[in-house]
Design an enzyme around this catalytic site. Structure first.
Site, PDB file in Angstrom:
ATOM      1  CG  ASP A  42      51.581-132.517   3.073  1.00  0.00           C
ATOM      2  OD1 ASP A  42      51.700-132.446   4.310  1.00  0.00           O
ATOM      3  OD2 ASP A  42      51.701-131.530   2.326  1.00  0.00           O
ATOM      4  CB  SER A  43      53.035-135.613   7.843  1.00  0.00           C
ATOM      5  OG  SER A  43      51.710-136.006   8.174  1.00  0.00           O
ATOM      6  CG  ASP A  80      47.665-132.009   4.388  1.00  0.00           C
ATOM      7  OD1 ASP A  80      46.899-131.102   4.761  1.00  0.00           O
ATOM      8  OD2 ASP A  80      48.689-132.334   5.002  1.00  0.00           O
ATOM      9  CE  LYS A 109      46.498-129.860   7.165  1.00  0.00           C
ATOM     10  NZ  LYS A 109      47.756-129.347   6.542  1.00  0.00           N
ATOM     11  CD  GLU A 111      51.379-126.921   3.891  1.00  0.00           C
ATOM     12  OE1 GLU A 111      52.313-126.178   3.516  1.00  0.00           O
ATOM     13  OE2 GLU A 111      51.550-128.072   4.322  1.00  0.00           O
ATOM     14  CD  GLU A 178      53.259-127.281  11.333  1.00  0.00           C
ATOM     15  OE1 GLU A 178      54.277-127.998  11.468  1.00  0.00           O
ATOM     16  OE2 GLU A 178      52.439-127.431  10.407  1.00  0.00           O
TER      17      GLU A 178
END
Length: 259
Positions: A42-43, A80, A109, A111, A178
């Site tokens: 999502d970057s 993501d 993915k 979070e 991270e």
């Protein structure tokens, strides 16, 4: 590379290389390299759309970026799950994950773990591979008070270790770590049987991930954990300036470029 290879890679001590990608052009190049995994992060919100955080990333964006990358590569793709898509219930999260897999992802993915165990368990039991993301989880930056290293206190470190163990218990195939201390990342890597992939988490993870534009020197963003392998910005600007010069001086097109 497929999902069943994750445990095998860790058991054999094979480090995993993962890089972000958001479009077919770069995907075609990555497809011709030794990179193991592609992350459609999502970057993309920041790298491709110019936003200041990852929060504006939508399912529509992530689905289209996933489809674009899949059109350029046969490599294993992780996509993501955007902000809050796993916090609106099992049915909604399953629909979102399903859209990403239909678009070409092999894995999604997510979070964090705590507070969404039911969603992660349902996805993994439904045949949807899940990669966990712990430590500095950018979607939580408001709660963290900014993009700061996590796990620096004993209590914070213990929480991340417990989340990692829970991620494995719930069926996750791997974990991104991270911006946590290298010592903590090593402890987590030793504590779980699934691979850990680090970014700003030291060398003792089972793999590493970087944002493509960062490592190619195209983003202007260079935290200490990013190794810049190319001064891409200067190379691209030089090429564009040369093109502009050739046009301005009527040196392009010429020769065989003209029918």
């Amino acid at each position: 590379m497929n999902t069943t290879d994750f445990h095998k890679s860790k058991k054999e001590g094979k480090k995993l290389s993962m890089i972000t990608c958001y479009d077919a052009s770069f995907a075609r190049l990555i497809d011709q390299t030794d990179i193991d995994l592609i992350l459609i992060g999502d970057s993309a919100s920041m790298v491709m759309h110019g936003e200041s955080t990852t929060l504006p990333a939508t399912m529509e964006w992530m689905t289209e970026h996933t489809r674009s990358v899949r059109n350029g590569t046969e490599k294993y793709i992780v996509a993501d799950m955007p902000f809050l898509t796993t916090r609106k219930g099992i049915e909604y999260a399953t629909d979102c994950a399903g859209h990403l897999l239909v678009a070409g992802a092999n894995c999604v993915k997510i979070e964090g773990v705590f507070g969404q165990e039911d969603v992660i368990r349902h996805l993994t039991m439904s045949g949807i591979p899940v990669m966990s993301h712990l430590g500095l989880t950018p979607q939580f930056f408001q709660a963290f008070g900014g993009h700061k290293m996590q796990g620096k206190t004993d209590a914070a470190a213990e929480k991340i270790i417990e989340e990692a163990k829970k991620a494995e218990e719930l069926g996750c195939c791997s974990i991104v770590l991270e911006c946590i201390p290298a010592v903590l990342a090593e402890k987590i890597t030793d504590a779980v049987s699934i691979p850990t992939i680090g970014i700003g988490a030291g060398v003792n993870c089972d793999g590493q991930v970087l944002v493509l534009q960062d490592m190619l020197g195209m983003s202007g963003f260079r935290p200490r954990f990013v190794r810049q392998y190319l001064n891409g910005a200067e190379l691209i600007k030089n090429a564009l300036n040369q093109y502009a010069c050739d046009v301005h001086e009527a040196n392009f097109p010429a020769g065989d470029e003209i029918k």
